[in-house]
Write a protein that holds these residues in place. Structure first.
Motif, PDB file in Angstrom:
ATOM      1  N   ILE A  38       0.821  -1.212   0.000  1.00 53.10           N
ATOM      2  CA  ILE A  38       0.000   0.000   0.000  1.00 53.10           C
ATOM      3  C   ILE A  38       0.859   1.269   0.000  1.00 53.10           C
ATOM      4  N   PHE A  39       1.845   1.319   0.890  1.00 55.98           N
ATOM      5  CA  PHE A  39       2.634   2.543   1.077  1.00 55.98           C
ATOM      6  C   PHE A  39       3.895   2.592   0.218  1.00 55.98           C
ATOM      7  N   GLY A  40       4.360   1.426  -0.237  1.00 55.71           N
ATOM      8  CA  GLY A  40       5.598   1.369  -1.013  1.00 55.71           C
ATOM      9  C   GLY A  40       6.827   1.149  -0.148  1.00 55.71           C
ATOM     10  N   TYR A  41       6.688   1.356   1.139  1.00 51.60           N
ATOM     11  CA  TYR A  41       7.749   1.135   2.117  1.00 51.60           C
ATOM     12  C   TYR A  41       7.109   1.148   3.499  1.00 51.60           C
ATOM     13  N   LEU A  42       7.926   0.974   4.553  1.00 56.38           N
ATOM     14  CA  LEU A  42       7.376   0.870   5.900  1.00 56.38           C
ATOM     15  C   LEU A  42       7.965   1.940   6.820  1.00 56.38           C
ATOM     16  N   PRO A  43       7.427   3.155   6.736  1.00 60.43           N
ATOM     17  CA  PRO A  43       7.910   4.220   7.623  1.00 60.43           C
ATOM     18  C   PRO A  43       7.528   3.930   9.075  1.00 60.43           C
ATOM     19  N   ASP A  44       8.131   4.669  10.002  1.00 64.81           N
ATOM     20  CA  ASP A  44       7.911   4.442  11.432  1.00 64.81           C
ATOM     21  C   ASP A  44       6.434   4.482  11.826  1.00 64.81           C
ATOM     22  N   ASP A  45       5.687   5.446  11.285  1.00 63.89           N
ATOM     23  CA  ASP A  45       4.280   5.559  11.696  1.00 63.89           C
ATOM     24  C   ASP A  45       3.454   4.347  11.252  1.00 63.89           C
ATOM     25  N   VAL A  46       3.805   3.759  10.132  1.00 64.16           N
ATOM     26  CA  VAL A  46       3.104   2.560   9.665  1.00 64.16           C
ATOM     27  C   VAL A  46       3.471   1.367  10.550  1.00 64.16           C
ATOM     28  N   GLN A  47       4.743   1.249  10.909  1.00 62.95           N
ATOM     29  CA  GLN A  47       5.165   0.169  11.803  1.00 62.95           C
ATOM     30  C   GLN A  47       4.479   0.293  13.163  1.00 62.95           C
ATOM     31  N   SER A  48       4.395   1.508  13.675  1.00 66.08           N
ATOM     32  CA  SER A  48       3.736   1.737  14.970  1.00 66.08           C
ATOM     33  C   SER A  48       2.260   1.385  14.911  1.00 66.08           C
ATOM     34  N   TYR A  49       1.622   1.748  13.811  1.00 66.74           N
ATOM     35  CA  TYR A  49       0.207   1.449  13.633  1.00 66.74           C
ATOM     36  C   TYR A  49      -0.030  -0.065  13.623  1.00 66.74           C
ATOM     37  N   ILE A  50       0.796  -0.786  12.887  1.00 63.97           N
ATOM     38  CA  ILE A  50       0.663  -2.245  12.821  1.00 63.97           C
ATOM     39  C   ILE A  50       0.893  -2.852  14.208  1.00 63.97           C
ATOM     40  N   ALA A  51       1.894  -2.370  14.909  1.00 66.75           N
ATOM     41  CA  ALA A  51       2.177  -2.867  16.260  1.00 66.75           C
ATOM     42  C   ALA A  51       0.960  -2.665  17.166  1.00 66.75           C
ATOM     43  N   TYR A  52       0.396  -1.472  17.116  1.00 71.17           N
ATOM     44  CA  TYR A  52      -0.772  -1.152  17.927  1.00 71.17           C
ATOM     45  C   TYR A  52      -1.948  -2.061  17.578  1.00 71.17           C
ATOM     46  N   ARG A  53      -2.234  -2.182  16.275  1.00 68.37           N
ATOM     47  CA  ARG A  53      -3.402  -2.957  15.837  1.00 68.37           C
ATOM     48  C   ARG A  53      -3.265  -4.457  16.116  1.00 68.37           C
ATOM     49  N   LEU A  54      -2.023  -4.975  16.069  1.00 69.29           N
ATOM     50  CA  LEU A  54      -1.819  -6.408  16.310  1.00 69.29           C
ATOM     51  C   LEU A  54      -1.416  -6.699  17.752  1.00 69.29           C
ATOM     52  N   ASN A  55      -1.332  -5.648  18.563  1.00 68.59           N
ATOM     53  CA  ASN A  55      -0.938  -5.794  19.965  1.00 68.59           C
ATOM     54  C   ASN A  55       0.430  -6.477  20.088  1.00 68.59           C
ATOM     55  N   VAL A  56       1.377  -5.968  19.309  1.00 65.12           N
ATOM     56  CA  VAL A  56       2.744  -6.484  19.259  1.00 65.12           C
ATOM     57  C   VAL A  56       3.669  -5.312  19.586  1.00 65.12           C
ATOM     58  N   PRO A  57       4.744  -5.533  20.334  1.00 64.01           N
ATOM     59  CA  PRO A  57       5.663  -4.420  20.612  1.00 64.01           C
ATOM     60  C   PRO A  57       6.256  -3.852  19.316  1.00 64.01           C
ATOM     61  N   VAL A  58       6.435  -2.549  19.282  1.00 70.59           N
ATOM     62  CA  VAL A  58       7.022  -1.888  18.104  1.00 70.59           C
ATOM     63  C   VAL A  58       8.402  -2.462  17.818  1.00 70.59           C
ATOM     64  N   THR A  59       9.147  -2.810  18.857  1.00 70.86           N
ATOM     65  CA  THR A  59      10.492  -3.369  18.661  1.00 70.86           C
ATOM     66  C   THR A  59      10.429  -4.695  17.915  1.00 70.86           C
ATOM     67  N   LYS A  60       9.393  -5.467  18.139  1.00 70.95           N
ATOM     68  CA  LYS A  60       9.211  -6.738  17.414  1.00 70.95           C
ATOM     69  C   LYS A  60       8.940  -6.458  15.934  1.00 70.95           C
ATOM     70  N   VAL A  61       8.080  -5.482  15.665  1.00 71.24           N
ATOM     71  CA  VAL A  61       7.760  -5.113  14.281  1.00 71.24           C
ATOM     72  C   VAL A  61       9.042  -4.648  13.583  1.00 71.24           C
ATOM     73  N   TYR A  62       9.772  -3.744  14.219  1.00 72.31           N
ATOM     74  CA  TYR A  62      11.015  -3.225  13.636  1.00 72.31           C
ATOM     75  C   TYR A  62      12.026  -4.351  13.413  1.00 72.31           C
ATOM     76  N   GLY A  63      12.099  -5.285  14.343  1.00 76.41           N
ATOM     77  CA  GLY A  63      13.017  -6.420  14.199  1.00 76.41           C
ATOM     78  C   GLY A  63      12.701  -7.260  12.973  1.00 76.41           C
ATOM     79  N   VAL A  64      11.424  -7.492  12.720  1.00 68.35           N
ATOM     80  CA  VAL A  64      11.014  -8.264  11.538  1.00 68.35           C
ATOM     81  C   VAL A  64      11.316  -7.465  10.264  1.00 68.35           C
ATOM     82  N   VAL A  65      10.997  -6.179  10.290  1.00 69.46           N
ATOM     83  CA  VAL A  65      11.227  -5.323   9.110  1.00 69.46           C
ATOM     84  C   VAL A  65      12.709  -5.288   8.745  1.00 69.46           C
TER      85      VAL A  65
END
Length: 162
Positions: A38-65
């Motif tokens: 959708i976005f073409g890349y994964l900026p910080d605000d998109v990673q934070s949003y996904i973390a919030y919506r999936l109830n996953v720590p932002v650090t986990k999202v960033y680690g996967v990215v």
């Protein structure tokens, strides 16, 4: 349409996607794939949003990215040129193909042209060793690629811009 409206529409699209998948860590990669689409890349605000919506720590999202080379935190060009540098491709001259793309587009691997049309990236292995050397442009695979093919490929995608 103003850029805030565009971004708002993209978040709405991501929200609709996330509403259809399990709301937990098991959906993380799936959500990241869709967000990058959708976005073409994964900026910080998109990673934070996904973390919030999936109830996953932002650090986990960033680690996967940052772990998976497919994901990017920087905007990419409309056409992403990937040059495979796996052993079979490298032995058959992939490094020379990379150098030619860099010369023709006047950018280095990992960079995007000023007009936002092309990004050059290097992959460890595409998994198509029988077609070595391999270049991909977005989802299109070019096997048995030669240095002489570089200009033709760039021109064919540049024509799509007209």
């Amino acid at each position: 349409m103003c850029s805030n409206k565009i971004k708002e529409d993209k978040f709405k699209k991501l929200e609709q996607f996330i509403d259809k998948i399990p709301n937990d860590q098991s959906s993380l990669i799936e959500a990241l794939h869709e967000a990058q689409h959708i976005f073409g890349y994964l900026p910080d605000d998109v990673q934070s949003y996904i973390a919030y919506r999936l109830n996953v720590p932002v650090t986990k999202v960033y680690g996967v990215v940052t772990f998976y080379s497919y994901f990017t935190t920087k905007p990419r060009g409309k056409y992403v040129i990937n040059i495979c540098m796996g052993t079979a491709c490298f032995v058959k001259g992939a490094n020379l193909i990379l150098e030619e793309f860099e010369k023709e587009l006047d950018i280095k691997a990992g960079e995007t042209t000023e007009d936002g049309n092309f990004t050059i990236e290097v992959l460890r292995c595409v998994g198509a060793c029988g077609l070595a050397p391999v270049v991909t442009v977005n989802d299109k695979v070019y096997g048995h690629f030669k240095k002489e093919d570089v200009k033709k490929v760039i021109e064919s995608y540049s024509e799509k811009e007209v």
